[in-house]
Write a protein that holds these residues in place. Sequence first.
Motif, PDB file in Angstrom:
ATOM      1  N   VAL A  35      78.775  33.736 102.259  1.00 20.49           N
ATOM      2  CA  VAL A  35      79.422  33.357 101.011  1.00 20.49           C
ATOM      3  C   VAL A  35      80.713  34.101 100.724  1.00 20.49           C
ATOM      4  CG1 VAL A  35      77.219  32.723  99.980  1.00 20.49           C
ATOM      5  CG2 VAL A  35      78.135  35.001  99.572  1.00 20.49           C
ATOM      6  N   VAL A  36      80.902  35.292 101.280  1.00 27.24           N
ATOM      7  CA  VAL A  36      81.993  36.155 100.834  1.00 27.24           C
ATOM      8  C   VAL A  36      83.196  36.075 101.767  1.00 27.24           C
ATOM      9  CG1 VAL A  36      82.657  38.535 100.319  1.00 27.24           C
ATOM     10  CG2 VAL A  36      80.372  37.734  99.723  1.00 27.24           C
ATOM     11  N   ASN A  37      84.373  35.851 101.183  1.00 24.56           N
ATOM     12  CA  ASN A  37      85.620  36.009 101.917  1.00 24.56           C
ATOM     13  C   ASN A  37      86.148  37.426 101.687  1.00 24.56           C
ATOM     14  OD1 ASN A  37      85.325  33.341 102.581  1.00 24.56           O
ATOM     15  ND2 ASN A  37      86.767  32.600 101.048  1.00 24.56           N
ATOM     16  N   ALA A  38      86.187  37.824 100.429  1.00 25.72           N
ATOM     17  CA  ALA A  38      86.640  39.166 100.048  1.00 25.72           C
ATOM     18  C   ALA A  38      86.464  39.309  98.547  1.00 25.72           C
ATOM     19  CB  ALA A  38      88.115  39.355 100.413  1.00 25.72           C
ATOM     20  N   LEU A  46      86.401  34.941  92.352  1.00 24.43           N
ATOM     21  CA  LEU A  46      86.142  33.511  92.167  1.00 24.43           C
ATOM     22  C   LEU A  46      85.275  32.971  93.294  1.00 24.43           C
ATOM     23  CD1 LEU A  46      86.837  30.819  90.652  1.00 24.43           C
ATOM     24  CD2 LEU A  46      88.807  30.636  92.211  1.00 24.43           C
ATOM     25  N   PHE A  47      84.127  32.401  92.919  1.00 25.37           N
ATOM     26  CA  PHE A  47      83.248  31.728  93.869  1.00 25.37           C
ATOM     27  C   PHE A  47      83.389  30.230  93.664  1.00 25.37           C
ATOM     28  CE2 PHE A  47      79.233  29.779  95.153  1.00 25.37           C
ATOM     29  CZ  PHE A  47      79.068  30.301  96.423  1.00 25.37           C
ATOM     30  N   CYS A  48      83.724  29.510  94.739  1.00 29.38           N
ATOM     31  CA  CYS A  48      83.928  28.072  94.666  1.00 29.38           C
ATOM     32  C   CYS A  48      82.797  27.355  95.402  1.00 29.38           C
ATOM     33  CB  CYS A  48      85.267  27.687  95.282  1.00 29.38           C
ATOM     34  SG  CYS A  48      86.695  28.456  94.464  1.00 29.38           S
ATOM     35  N   TYR A  49      82.396  26.219  94.890  1.00 27.72           N
ATOM     36  CA  TYR A  49      81.302  25.487  95.526  1.00 27.72           C
ATOM     37  C   TYR A  49      81.467  23.986  95.302  1.00 27.72           C
ATOM     38  CZ  TYR A  49      79.143  25.134  90.850  1.00 27.72           C
ATOM     39  OH  TYR A  49      78.894  24.866  89.534  1.00 27.72           O
ATOM     40  N   ALA A  50      80.815  23.226  96.157  1.00 26.03           N
ATOM     41  CA  ALA A  50      80.854  21.769  96.055  1.00 26.03           C
ATOM     42  C   ALA A  50      79.574  21.204  96.650  1.00 26.03           C
ATOM     43  CB  ALA A  50      82.071  21.206  96.789  1.00 26.03           C
ATOM     44  N   CYS A  70      89.363  30.879  98.141  1.00 26.39           N
ATOM     45  CA  CYS A  70      88.609  31.513  97.053  1.00 26.39           C
ATOM     46  C   CYS A  70      88.034  32.823  97.591  1.00 26.39           C
ATOM     47  CB  CYS A  70      87.483  30.595  96.580  1.00 26.39           C
ATOM     48  SG  CYS A  70      88.026  28.964  96.000  1.00 26.39           S
ATOM     49  N   ASP A  71      87.490  33.660  96.724  1.00 23.85           N
ATOM     50  CA  ASP A  71      86.914  34.923  97.177  1.00 23.85           C
ATOM     51  C   ASP A  71      85.583  34.715  97.887  1.00 23.85           C
ATOM     52  OD1 ASP A  71      89.009  36.556  96.100  1.00 23.85           O
ATOM     53  OD2 ASP A  71      88.178  36.146  94.120  1.00 23.85           O
ATOM     54  N   GLY A  72      84.955  33.604  97.641  1.00 24.34           N
ATOM     55  CA  GLY A  72      83.723  33.224  98.320  1.00 24.34           C
ATOM     56  C   GLY A  72      83.478  31.748  98.079  1.00 24.34           C
ATOM     57  N   TYR A  73      82.705  31.109  98.953  1.00 30.63           N
ATOM     58  CA  TYR A  73      82.445  29.678  98.757  1.00 30.63           C
ATOM     59  C   TYR A  73      81.217  29.236  99.538  1.00 30.63           C
ATOM     60  CZ  TYR A  73      84.316  28.588 103.422  1.00 30.63           C
ATOM     61  OH  TYR A  73      84.513  28.517 104.780  1.00 30.63           O
ATOM     62  N   PHE A 130      82.880  31.041  88.547  1.00 28.55           N
ATOM     63  CA  PHE A 130      82.306  30.025  89.427  1.00 28.55           C
ATOM     64  C   PHE A 130      82.992  28.688  89.162  1.00 28.55           C
ATOM     65  CE2 PHE A 130      79.332  33.358  88.544  1.00 28.55           C
ATOM     66  CZ  PHE A 130      78.849  33.686  89.796  1.00 28.55           C
ATOM     67  N   ALA A 131      83.582  28.114  90.214  1.00 32.58           N
ATOM     68  CA  ALA A 131      84.300  26.854  90.081  1.00 32.58           C
ATOM     69  C   ALA A 131      83.655  25.794  90.958  1.00 32.58           C
ATOM     70  CB  ALA A 131      85.768  27.032  90.471  1.00 32.58           C
TER      71      ALA A 131
END
Length: 295
Positions: A35-38, A46-50, A70-73, A130-131
């Motif tokens: 889940v984590v980019n940085a 910011l955590f993005c999801y779809a 995003c910082d995580g997705y 969370f987006a």
Amino acid sequence: SSSSSSSSSSSSSSSYTEQQQDQEEEEGLATKEMVVNANSGGKDSLFCYAVVMNPPEPTFELVEASLKRCDGYLFFSNFSDPSHRVKGIIHDEMKVQYGGLWGSALNTKHFYKVWKFMANDPEIAKFKWFAKIDLDTVLIPERLQALIAKNRDENPSFHDPSRSIAWGAPIPGPIELFSQGALLKFKERHEAICHVKLDIYNVWQQEDMYIYKCLEGLGYDNTEPPRPWRFDGHVPHPVLEMMEMGKDPVCYLDPGSREQRCLERAKMREYAAFHPFKTPEDMRKVQKWLLADSN
């Protein structure tokens, strides 16, 4: 909203069974690497999801490229693909019926599982914002984070993500933003406030309306910026062709209002999301037009 295309999937009036809940728990939680980019614990992380179809929509790769910034997705579906961060927690047919006042996807049952998963995942819960993004939406994560930071700088106590806050009332479907505090309240009280009182099978079947009513019941504040931050409107193909030719601004007769509408590149760059664009070709044209001469 996501979970597109209609089908004959039934709308059962029954609640989730213990067996279904056990099955969801057996999926396991998301690993940090997935889940984590940085910056997962950063001030405005910011955590993005779809939610994606099976197979994913044609626009998947372009949306994935945006979410990587995003910082995580994570993506959620009824299949798993770790190489693209797709988590299979939805044990159901992805295609849903359309209906309701706006003739939109009746997909709350899918998103309810996603929100439960996110609320109970310790890695995801570290994020501050969370987006949710629909697969026909162009997202500019850097712009969204800049808007979040501007809101916070202007009123730090009101825009503190530890509080239960969200943008929009009702929350706009193509992009939905809520805080860490809102996710925590969902985790603590959704069973009593939302799941019991809001019928996701027969009444609140559209996820954007459901999550708005749920957060409203849990208690939240709307902190949507006073200035425009997202574009939502059907752009005719001749306008997309003008964008491809580099014209700026591009003007056209809006098919809904029958009024003249002009899109100016400098103003459009202030937005964080653009909807709807159903094909990769259309998405690329808009992205290229927005980024032209920006360096």
